[in-house]
Scaffold this motif. Structure first.
Motif, mmCIF file in Angstrom:
data_model
loop_
_atom_site.group_PDB
_atom_site.id
_atom_site.type_symbol
_atom_site.label_atom_id
_atom_site.label_comp_id
_atom_site.label_asym_id
_atom_site.label_seq_id
_atom_site.Cartn_x
_atom_site.Cartn_y
_atom_site.Cartn_z
ATOM 1 N N SER A 237 40.041 44.517 44.180
ATOM 2 C CA SER A 237 41.414 44.583 43.672
ATOM 3 C C SER A 237 42.272 43.505 44.333
ATOM 4 N N ALA A 238 42.119 43.369 45.644
ATOM 5 C CA ALA A 238 42.867 42.338 46.366
ATOM 6 C C ALA A 238 42.434 40.946 45.927
ATOM 7 N N ARG A 239 41.129 40.744 45.802
ATOM 8 C CA ARG A 239 40.608 39.436 45.400
ATOM 9 C C ARG A 239 41.074 39.068 43.998
ATOM 10 N N SER A 240 41.098 40.031 43.085
ATOM 11 C CA SER A 240 41.551 39.753 41.725
ATOM 12 C C SER A 240 43.042 39.433 41.698
ATOM 13 N N ASN A 241 43.814 40.079 42.566
ATOM 14 C CA ASN A 241 45.243 39.814 42.625
ATOM 15 C C ASN A 241 45.527 38.380 43.072
ATOM 16 N N VAL A 242 44.839 37.917 44.120
ATOM 17 C CA VAL A 242 45.062 36.546 44.583
ATOM 18 C C VAL A 242 44.469 35.544 43.595
ATOM 19 N N THR A 243 43.421 35.941 42.868
ATOM 20 C CA THR A 243 42.864 35.059 41.839
ATOM 21 C C THR A 243 43.865 34.856 40.707
ATOM 22 N N ARG A 244 44.541 35.922 40.295
ATOM 23 C CA ARG A 244 45.572 35.791 39.262
ATOM 24 C C ARG A 244 46.688 34.861 39.725
ATOM 25 N N LYS A 245 47.106 35.009 40.971
ATOM 26 C CA LYS A 245 48.150 34.133 41.508
ATOM 27 C C LYS A 245 47.678 32.676 41.521
ATOM 28 N N TRP A 246 46.391 32.474 41.798
ATOM 29 C CA TRP A 246 45.833 31.119 41.793
ATOM 30 C C TRP A 246 45.926 30.518 40.392
ATOM 31 N N TYR A 247 45.545 31.283 39.370
ATOM 32 C CA TYR A 247 45.632 30.782 37.998
ATOM 33 C C TYR A 247 47.081 30.495 37.607
ATOM 34 N N LEU A 248 47.999 31.362 38.005
ATOM 35 C CA LEU A 248 49.414 31.135 37.697
ATOM 36 C C LEU A 248 49.917 29.849 38.322
ATOM 37 N N SER A 249 49.415 29.513 39.511
ATOM 38 C CA SER A 249 49.863 28.296 40.198
ATOM 39 C C SER A 249 49.215 27.032 39.637
ATOM 40 N N LYS A 250 48.048 27.164 39.006
ATOM 41 C CA LYS A 250 47.308 25.998 38.530
ATOM 42 C C LYS A 250 47.537 25.687 37.056
ATOM 43 N N PHE A 251 47.879 26.700 36.263
ATOM 44 C CA PHE A 251 48.005 26.510 34.822
ATOM 45 C C PHE A 251 49.389 26.952 34.348
ATOM 46 N N GLU A 252 50.171 26.021 33.863
ATOM 47 C CA GLU A 252 51.511 26.354 33.377
ATOM 48 C C GLU A 252 51.466 27.260 32.160
ATOM 49 N N ASN A 253 50.395 27.154 31.377
ATOM 50 C CA ASN A 253 50.277 27.949 30.149
ATOM 51 C C ASN A 253 49.495 29.239 30.353
ATOM 52 N N PHE A 254 49.281 29.636 31.606
ATOM 53 C CA PHE A 254 48.559 30.882 31.836
ATOM 54 C C PHE A 254 49.381 32.056 31.298
ATOM 55 N N PRO A 255 48.807 32.897 30.430
ATOM 56 C CA PRO A 255 49.570 33.991 29.811
ATOM 57 C C PRO A 255 50.007 35.034 30.843
ATOM 58 N N LYS A 256 51.306 35.268 30.911
ATOM 59 C CA LYS A 256 51.855 36.168 31.934
ATOM 60 C C LYS A 256 51.469 37.627 31.706
ATOM 61 N N ASN A 257 51.071 37.968 30.480
ATOM 62 C CA ASN A 257 50.724 39.361 30.198
ATOM 63 C C ASN A 257 49.315 39.721 30.667
ATOM 64 N N VAL A 258 48.543 38.730 31.074
ATOM 65 C CA VAL A 258 47.194 38.991 31.575
ATOM 66 C C VAL A 258 47.286 39.529 32.997
ATOM 67 N N LYS A 259 46.757 40.733 33.189
ATOM 68 C CA LYS A 259 46.820 41.379 34.492
ATOM 69 C C LYS A 259 45.682 40.881 35.389
ATOM 70 N N ALA A 260 45.606 41.425 36.583
ATOM 71 C CA ALA A 260 44.585 41.001 37.539
ATOM 72 C C ALA A 260 43.246 41.714 37.301
ATOM 73 N N LEU A 261 43.281 43.040 37.163
ATOM 74 C CA LEU A 261 42.027 43.810 37.149
ATOM 75 C C LEU A 261 41.985 44.897 36.089
ATOM 76 N N ILE A 262 43.060 45.666 35.965
ATOM 77 C CA ILE A 262 43.087 46.821 35.049
ATOM 78 C C ILE A 262 44.039 46.521 33.897
ATOM 79 N N PRO A 263 43.550 46.544 32.651
ATOM 80 C CA PRO A 263 44.407 46.230 31.510
ATOM 81 C C PRO A 263 45.697 47.049 31.488
ATOM 82 N N PHE A 264 46.829 46.356 31.275
ATOM 83 C CA PHE A 264 48.164 46.946 31.132
ATOM 84 C C PHE A 264 48.726 47.528 32.434
ATOM 85 N N VAL A 265 47.936 47.545 33.484
ATOM 86 C CA VAL A 265 48.365 48.252 34.706
ATOM 87 C C VAL A 265 48.511 47.312 35.889
ATOM 88 N N PHE A 266 47.416 46.627 36.251
ATOM 89 C CA PHE A 266 47.412 45.819 37.479
ATOM 90 C C PHE A 266 46.579 44.557 37.289
#
Length: 266
Positions: A237-266
């Protein structure tokens, strides 16, 4: 209530090992959140430091393919060896040995034939993860062997455990396959994953890996296996959270609605 679906604890030593294992996995998760990452995948070159000769040795780089093989091969060998070490034990023990072996054998096959690699891995992280997987497999199988002298739990979870495990390894493999198709044979860069549950979460392969460990814990029904499943869930869960932050920092077009691990939740 908890005692109705968990085997009796074999000894206070096993209880201590269970607690230590859980705390270790939880610590790894907390370290990820704090920015101290295990050095593989996107984070292979973070936390680089200079220091003693032993520290420099552990900071040595190896190829991702070799590093990943070292991660899983010892635990895989342990799984296969368990059939010779403990040839008897009934249905539950056979299912547990099979699930552990299949999980790590699948990962070895993916390393050899599915994954495409970029970057590298750091020796210290490789040794830490590899030894952790090996100990997890060995201790889980050994504790299951000890339960043979005890009465089965009142609530039998092994059938649903097999189902959850199969869903977990199937979903994990499918999303690893999708990741492997993102790059051409000579490409090294990262892309935003597509297909499967990648439209909803950035790490569906982690989600299904957690399900795999939950399935194993249901097959096993020991305190150690349940603590391992929760500990793995905390770390991933922690690793997926920092991975999402990594994608947000690297890709301007990364879709903000994509969660880290659990659909619609986290």
């Amino acid at each position: 209530m908890f005692q109705s679906f968990v085997f009796e604890e074999a000894s206070s030593i096993i209880t201590a090992i269970t607690v230590i294992t859980f705390l270790f996995l939880a610590y790894l998760g907390a370290s990820e959140i704090a920015g101290k990452h295990l050095q593989y995948s996107k984070f292979w070159n973070v936390n680089a430091n200079s220091g003693s000769s032993s520290s420099n040795f552990l900071q040595g780089k190896m190829s991702s393919k070799l590093g990943m093989l070292i991660l899983y091969a010892p635990a895989c060998v342990m799984g296969f060896a368990s059939f010779f070490m403990y040839p008897d034990g009934g249905t539950r023990f056979m299912l547990l040995k099979s699930a552990v072996t299949i999980h790590f054998f699948k990962r070895v096959l993916e390393v050899l034939f599915v994954h495409k690699y970029s970057g590298g891995m750091i020796l210290g992280s490789v040794l830490l993860i590899s030894s952790s997987y090996f100990m997890l497999a060995a201790v889980m199988i050994y504790i299951q062997h000890l339960t043979l002298q005890y009465t089965e739990p009142e609530i039998d979870l092994k059938s649903i455990g097999v189902l959850i495990f199969l869903v977990g390894i199937s979903g994990n493999f499918y999303h690893h396959y999708l990741l492997s198709k993102l790059r051409g044979s000579k490409e090294k860069g990262y892309k935003i994953p597509q297909g499967g549950l990648f439209s909803m979460v950035i790490c569906p392969h982690y989600l299904f890996e957690i399900l795999g460990f939950v399935g194993i814990s249901f097959i096993s029904q020991t305190s150690f296996s349940f603590c391992c499943a929760v500990g793995v869930a905390l770390y991933l869960s922690a690793r997926s959270n920092v991975t999402r932050k990594w994608y947000l920092s690297k890709f301007e077009n990364f879709p903000k609605n994509v969660k880290a691990l659990i659909p619609f939740v986290f």
